[in-house]
Design a protein around this motif. Sequence first.
Motif, PDB file in Angstrom:
ATOM      1  N   LEU A 252       0.824  -1.204   0.000  1.00 24.09           N
ATOM      2  CA  LEU A 252       0.000   0.000   0.000  1.00 24.09           C
ATOM      3  C   LEU A 252       0.860   1.257   0.000  1.00 24.09           C
ATOM      4  N   PRO A 253       0.388   2.327  -0.611  1.00 23.62           N
ATOM      5  CA  PRO A 253       1.123   3.597  -0.607  1.00 23.62           C
ATOM      6  C   PRO A 253       0.935   4.309   0.728  1.00 23.62           C
ATOM      7  N   ASP A 254       1.618   5.419   0.892  1.00 23.71           N
ATOM      8  CA  ASP A 254       1.457   6.217   2.107  1.00 23.71           C
ATOM      9  C   ASP A 254       0.174   7.046   2.053  1.00 23.71           C
ATOM     10  N   HIS A 255      -0.385   7.227   0.853  1.00 31.34           N
ATOM     11  CA  HIS A 255      -1.597   8.029   0.690  1.00 31.34           C
ATOM     12  C   HIS A 255      -2.841   7.150   0.782  1.00 31.34           C
ATOM     13  N   GLU A 256      -3.943   7.774   1.182  1.00 31.34           N
ATOM     14  CA  GLU A 256      -5.226   7.070   1.216  1.00 31.34           C
ATOM     15  C   GLU A 256      -5.772   6.912  -0.200  1.00 31.34           C
ATOM     16  N   ILE A 257      -6.241   5.707  -0.526  1.00 34.98           N
ATOM     17  CA  ILE A 257      -6.878   5.450  -1.817  1.00 34.98           C
ATOM     18  C   ILE A 257      -8.390   5.391  -1.599  1.00 34.98           C
ATOM     19  N   VAL A 258      -9.122   6.195  -2.356  1.00 32.47           N
ATOM     20  CA  VAL A 258     -10.577   6.270  -2.229  1.00 32.47           C
ATOM     21  C   VAL A 258     -11.206   5.848  -3.549  1.00 32.47           C
ATOM     22  N   TRP A 259     -12.205   4.957  -3.451  1.00 31.50           N
ATOM     23  CA  TRP A 259     -12.933   4.551  -4.661  1.00 31.50           C
ATOM     24  C   TRP A 259     -14.178   5.411  -4.808  1.00 31.50           C
ATOM     25  N   ASN A 260     -14.343   5.962  -5.986  1.00 38.15           N
ATOM     26  CA  ASN A 260     -15.416   6.902  -6.265  1.00 38.15           C
ATOM     27  C   ASN A 260     -16.534   6.225  -7.044  1.00 38.15           C
ATOM     28  N   LEU A 261     -17.772   6.510  -6.651  1.00 37.98           N
ATOM     29  CA  LEU A 261     -18.934   5.966  -7.340  1.00 37.98           C
ATOM     30  C   LEU A 261     -19.124   6.676  -8.676  1.00 37.98           C
ATOM     31  N   ALA A 262     -19.323   5.907  -9.731  1.00 34.78           N
ATOM     32  CA  ALA A 262     -19.571   6.454 -11.067  1.00 34.78           C
ATOM     33  C   ALA A 262     -20.183   5.327 -11.895  1.00 34.78           C
ATOM     34  N   GLY A 263     -20.424   5.590 -13.180  1.00 38.06           N
ATOM     35  CA  GLY A 263     -20.922   4.534 -14.048  1.00 38.06           C
ATOM     36  C   GLY A 263     -20.033   3.315 -13.974  1.00 38.06           C
ATOM     37  N   VAL A 264     -18.711   3.533 -13.955  1.00 36.75           N
ATOM     38  CA  VAL A 264     -17.713   2.513 -13.627  1.00 36.75           C
ATOM     39  C   VAL A 264     -16.854   3.132 -12.532  1.00 36.75           C
ATOM     40  N   LYS A 265     -16.848   2.543 -11.346  1.00 36.12           N
ATOM     41  CA  LYS A 265     -16.156   3.165 -10.214  1.00 36.12           C
ATOM     42  C   LYS A 265     -14.658   3.281 -10.479  1.00 36.12           C
ATOM     43  N   TYR A 266     -14.019   4.261  -9.836  1.00 41.99           N
ATOM     44  CA  TYR A 266     -12.602   4.514 -10.083  1.00 41.99           C
ATOM     45  C   TYR A 266     -11.933   5.034  -8.814  1.00 41.99           C
ATOM     46  N   PRO A 267     -10.620   4.777  -8.648  1.00 44.39           N
ATOM     47  CA  PRO A 267      -9.912   5.223  -7.449  1.00 44.39           C
ATOM     48  C   PRO A 267      -9.228   6.574  -7.650  1.00 44.39           C
ATOM     49  N   THR A 268      -9.075   7.304  -6.538  1.00 50.72           N
ATOM     50  CA  THR A 268      -8.310   8.550  -6.529  1.00 50.72           C
ATOM     51  C   THR A 268      -7.454   8.570  -5.265  1.00 50.72           C
ATOM     52  N   VAL A 269      -6.471   9.464  -5.256  1.00 48.53           N
ATOM     53  CA  VAL A 269      -5.682   9.687  -4.043  1.00 48.53           C
ATOM     54  C   VAL A 269      -6.456  10.678  -3.180  1.00 48.53           C
ATOM     55  N   GLY A 270      -7.031  10.196  -2.075  1.00 44.23           N
ATOM     56  CA  GLY A 270      -7.820  11.049  -1.203  1.00 44.23           C
ATOM     57  C   GLY A 270      -9.193  11.354  -1.782  1.00 44.23           C
ATOM     58  N   ARG A 271      -9.970  12.130  -1.021  1.00 44.29           N
ATOM     59  CA  ARG A 271     -11.339  12.436  -1.397  1.00 44.29           C
ATOM     60  C   ARG A 271     -11.460  13.725  -2.200  1.00 44.29           C
ATOM     61  N   ILE A 272     -10.448  14.567  -2.160  1.00 43.40           N
ATOM     62  CA  ILE A 272     -10.544  15.876  -2.822  1.00 43.40           C
ATOM     63  C   ILE A 272     -10.306  15.757  -4.317  1.00 43.40           C
ATOM     64  N   SER A 273      -9.236  15.048  -4.679  1.00 45.66           N
ATOM     65  CA  SER A 273      -8.905  14.903  -6.105  1.00 45.66           C
ATOM     66  C   SER A 273      -9.965  14.088  -6.830  1.00 45.66           C
ATOM     67  N   ASN A 274     -10.220  14.471  -8.067  1.00 52.59           N
ATOM     68  CA  ASN A 274     -11.122  13.677  -8.906  1.00 52.59           C
ATOM     69  C   ASN A 274     -10.375  13.093 -10.096  1.00 52.59           C
ATOM     70  N   THR A 275      -9.050  13.078 -10.027  1.00 54.60           N
ATOM     71  CA  THR A 275      -8.226  12.515 -11.091  1.00 54.60           C
ATOM     72  C   THR A 275      -7.992  11.030 -10.821  1.00 54.60           C
ATOM     73  N   PRO A 276      -8.451  10.145 -11.681  1.00 56.48           N
ATOM     74  CA  PRO A 276      -8.266   8.712 -11.443  1.00 56.48           C
ATOM     75  C   PRO A 276      -6.790   8.346 -11.287  1.00 56.48           C
ATOM     76  N   SER A 277      -6.473   7.667 -10.200  1.00 62.03           N
ATOM     77  CA  SER A 277      -5.088   7.291  -9.939  1.00 62.03           C
ATOM     78  C   SER A 277      -5.057   6.307  -8.780  1.00 62.03           C
ATOM     79  N   MET A 278      -4.097   5.374  -8.791  1.00 61.22           N
ATOM     80  CA  MET A 278      -3.913   4.467  -7.669  1.00 61.22           C
ATOM     81  C   MET A 278      -2.444   4.086  -7.533  1.00 61.22           C
TER      82      MET A 278
END
Length: 548
Positions: free
Chosen positions: A510-536
């Motif tokens: 696991l990275p040092d950052h929190e990974i958050v999965w976002n609800l969408a038509g196809v769910k996607y992960p981001t670093v934290g809850r603020i960013s909306n840029t897909p990344s893991m």
Amino acid sequence: MISIAFILTAILIGVPAWWLLKDFVLRSPLDKIPGPPSPSLLAGHLGRLFHRHEGWKLHNELASNYGPVSSLKGGFGKRMLYVRDPTALHSIIIKDQQFYEESSFSISMIYLVFGEGLIATLSDQHRKQRKMLNPVFSINHMRHMTPIFYHVAHKLREGVENQVRQGTGDVDILNWMGRTALELIGQGGLGYSFDPLVKNSKSEYGDAIKATLPAMFALGGTQFLVPYLLKLGPPGFRRWVLDHLLPDRRVQHLKDIADYLDSQARSLISKKRLALKEGDEAVTQQVGEGKDIMSILMRANMAASESERLTEEELVGQMSILIFAATDTTSGALSQILQLLAEHPDAQERLRKEILDARAPSGEDIPYDQLIELPYMDAICRETLRLFPPVTDVYRDAKKDMVLPLASPIRDLDGKWMSEIPIPNDTRLIVSIRGCNRSKQIWGEDANEWKPERWLSPLPGSVTDARVPGVYSNMMTFLGGGRSCIGFKFSQLEMKVVLSLLLGSFKFSLPDHEIVWNLAGVKYPTVGRISNTPSMPMKVELLNEKAL
């Protein structure tokens, strides 16, 4: 003589008035179904339902506080039914599927962007297309696809190894899985290479596909105009309306993407048709050597009778939809598996041992028949897809008054028990994939826990007796019936090939950052809850090179 202005005014006033009368004033049998209070008079639950963070809370609330069927409100008070009862789902997607069609706004949006492909068609046209495509996704054909998948996966492994050796920090797994999923469907589906993977490269086609889903969701409420747009006469007139009456930059951006995908699909089909006319030698010179889905489909289409043959527009639609449907879902599922293996290092080590034992002593790629039977890998894939399906729910609209049967009776707001629910015409039903997959009545009290071991022994009677109508392993992840995911075997093979090479070569943490999965038509992960840029991002270590 009645003026056009009067007619338009009557429509603008009359339609909303009718909606308000129908949904706010007239009573409905659905009014007695329990559900959370609507937070908005105009938007109903839609604000929460489509919110990338709050949406998860609503899904969890419905599962915890309400029964297998609950009521929600859409825009302007439109009644919706949230369904996870297996018998009700069987009625919606199999027994009475002809009376529960995909919602008009989702079908229209897909049709507008991708054309007449499998997902964007209904009734006889959909059945004709599916009949033509079914043989291409058979198990026999998957065996022929396996070398193509391994070829791509080896490039992925080389690309990740190069980045790890450079020591540039965490590795963005989602980016690598997205590039790989696109290349897998490119070579296996289209006979086209998007990305060499061993080095960074730019693919306009790939970028357009990746931009499609965000562009569709960026439309917001504008997307509900799409079904009406498609009724405005011939394509030429609709194009004029888009160009001149809808100057919104979001609309124009999506239109530009659709135009580009259409032109590229037509170009690829033209090249394939030319190669097919030149004979087998020309076909084998293409990427995929003629074993890709589109090459086989085009051969079958040329040999079909005129009544069964797909039109040029349908072939173009299949090509774009194949890429769109197979990229984000597969990349998200693979990213989720690697994250879970990082969270459960014992499971990661156990899977790695299973893979390395299967490759020993030669160290060669695991053959198809052996790969798909690896018990722990299969258990991990099944459990992840059960608990974390890439698509959370789908929508259906009742096309006539119906009666929805239930596996378990529910108590209405008057305290009376109901074993079936009257469904008025035009009711929107939310088929909860995630809700059914996590049902404690079906899977037990540990339904919300990730336990691959549950698949290593016979499933309990509560699972088998529930008769969940999904096409895959007693779950709804790939839906069921006539609109089930036609490529679920393709997806399973992709994931197992990629995992067999990555887990045999790298350790994931696991990275040092929190990974958050976002609800969408196809769910996607981001670093934290603020960013909306897909990344893991993840920590990736190269294992002892003898294991390679």
